[in-house]
Design a protein around this motif. Sequence first.
Motif: not given
Length: 242
Positions: A75, A122, A141
């Motif tokens: 992420a 994510d 995310e």
Amino acid sequence: MRNLFCLLLTFIASTVGFGQTPDKNTIGIIKLNLTSLLDETTFPTINVSLEKKISRTGSLTFEAGYQIYSIGNSADTSFVNNRGFKLAFEFRHYLNQKDVAKLTGYYIAANIFQRSNQYTEDLMYSLQQEKDNPNQRLEDEFVVKKSVTGLNFVLGKQSNPTAKTWLKKYKGLSKIFIDPYIGLGIFYRQVKNERREFEEGKHERYKSRHPNAYDIFASSGLAENTGFRPSLIGGIRLGIML
């Protein structure tokens, strides 16, 4: 449940640590779990444990660990600090009575554990009707918070290899222990998500063509995967007698 578990562990650790009269039969080994330092299946931690003899053929171990770094997290934005902890206690029964006095030899054990962690995950997805259109890919995310409680049945063999070599003349080295183990059990995993836009049934996840560790890890972070799962463990601890 987590608070009750922590209270139980604290009580047992206190009982084992202070409830016995020190004598020649009271043995303690402090250990570092080498496997947990590189644990990609859950999260890497520094796991330290203390094993103490509580009966003629049994011992009790208290183990605690704290996350030291993060892996498998791609992420770009971090909504929370990546952190986690692990707690466990293990009751062992040593099978070879000749070795019990030194806490060495084959053993079977029941290991009750608790672990919790949080991180930002994510994933790529699209609307189901647009799943074949690469130009319609969306990225989500979101925050993952996991809590896992479980029970493993363990088989291991603890040894004191330096005690039977020329190293035994060195007092410090003669107290080193090696503890490899494997185990099988079950756990209950509770997963919570925050700031998540992806919805099962409405959206289609993008996955690799071939199954891989990343896809499995990402799936475990979805709240839909709360529930019971089988548990398989293995590793090695390095310890020193107190």
